[in-house]
Design an enzyme around this catalytic site. Structure first.
Site, mmCIF file in Angstrom:
data_model
loop_
_atom_site.group_PDB
_atom_site.id
_atom_site.type_symbol
_atom_site.label_atom_id
_atom_site.label_comp_id
_atom_site.label_asym_id
_atom_site.label_seq_id
_atom_site.Cartn_x
_atom_site.Cartn_y
_atom_site.Cartn_z
ATOM 1 N N SER A 86 0.849 -1.182 0.000
ATOM 2 C CA SER A 86 0.000 0.000 0.000
ATOM 3 C C SER A 86 0.888 1.236 0.000
ATOM 4 O O SER A 86 2.060 1.166 0.385
ATOM 5 C CB SER A 86 -0.888 0.011 1.254
ATOM 6 O OG SER A 86 -1.552 1.249 1.418
ATOM 7 N N TYR A 141 -2.131 -0.281 10.681
ATOM 8 C CA TYR A 141 -2.239 -0.628 9.262
ATOM 9 C C TYR A 141 -0.944 -0.275 8.542
ATOM 10 O O TYR A 141 -0.400 -1.093 7.782
ATOM 11 C CB TYR A 141 -3.420 0.104 8.632
ATOM 12 C CG TYR A 141 -3.605 -0.214 7.167
ATOM 13 C CD1 TYR A 141 -4.055 -1.475 6.767
ATOM 14 C CD2 TYR A 141 -3.326 0.735 6.182
ATOM 15 C CE1 TYR A 141 -4.214 -1.779 5.419
ATOM 16 C CE2 TYR A 141 -3.482 0.433 4.843
ATOM 17 C CZ TYR A 141 -3.930 -0.820 4.460
ATOM 18 O OH TYR A 141 -4.079 -1.125 3.126
#
Length: 253
Positions: free
Chosen positions: A149, A162
């Site tokens: 990501s 995250y």
């Protein structure tokens, strides 16, 4: 059109929706037989039917890869059912955002379990099979593609754990790449920006509103945009390795 993955087998985790679903369709279109790994059997079955009806081959492998034995069993079922393993796409993931103070520790654990440990468990089980396939026809090369990501390159508020998991994916990918490169197992990370999937829907309404306001009214990526990138990586000639691919929406800053 040349089916560049004819004779190969790909295992895709998190195949029941979003990027995983689109990747399974993309790799099957290129001729790979695909093992569909995920927890939602009904969705995997529907996807397998679509692929089969289009002339491809798909194997449904329901599994919770946060369990090491279940991840190993998923790999074993893939090789047993389809005969080999050439491509692993570690896509399964979870994004639970919010302020770190007073956060639900169970949310943190769930993200670490799926985003990092599940990816590692599946990779650990797959590597011996990938090494074997890398020495054989039809391609004499094998691939691991990990879905990271932009949050694995830059840390953001409200995303502490995250981001930690996605930074971990990047580090794991690069270290493993160095270990396996001389054996023709290519290890890559794809780092999408904002993608229009159900990932955001796992968050409370207030967090979803925060995500929407932080991005503004931009045109987000679609799952197919990311699966295109994955398809590009795994169809390169044997001597070409795309180690890292960052894909953002045009308007995302």
């Amino acid at each position: 059109m040349t089916r560049r993955l004819e004779g190969t087998v790909a295992l895709i985790t998190g195949a029941s929706s979003g990027i995983g679903h689109a990747t399974a369709v993309e790799l099957a279109r290129e001729g790979a037989s695909v093992a569909l790994v995920g927890r939602r059997r009904d969705r995997l079955t529907d996807l397998a039917s679509d692929i089969t009806n289009a002339g491809g081959q798909a194997l449904v492998v329901p599994a919770d890869i946060t369990d090491a034995q279940a991840a190993a069993d998923a790999v074993a079922r893939t090789v047993g059912g389809l005969g080999r393993l050439d491509i692993l796409v570690n896509n399964a993931g979870l994004m639970l955002l919010g302020p770190a103070p007073d956060a639900d520790l169970d949310d943190w654990r769930r993200m670490v379990d799926i985003n990092l440990m599940g990816l590692m468990y599946t990779t650990h089980a797959a590597v011996p099979h990938l090494l074997k396939s890398a020495s054989q026809d039809p391609r004499q090369v094998a691939d691991i593609v990990n879905i990271g990501s932009v949050a694995g390159r830059s840390a953001f508020a409200m995303s502490a754990v995250y981001c930690a998991t996605k930074f971990g994916v990047g580090a794991f990918t690069e270290s493993l790449r160095q270990e396996l490169a001389r054996q023709h197992v290519r290890v890559s990370v794809v780092e999408p920006g904002s993608v229009d999937t159900e990932l955001r829907a796992h968050n409370p309404d207030l967090v979803q509103q925060y995500i929407a306001s932080s991005l503004g009214d931009i045109e987000r990526l679609q799952s197919q945009d990311v699966s295109d990138a994955i398809g590009y990586i795994v169809t390169r000639p044997r001597h070409v390795a795309v180690n890292e691919l960052l894909v953002r929406p045009t308007e995302q800053v």
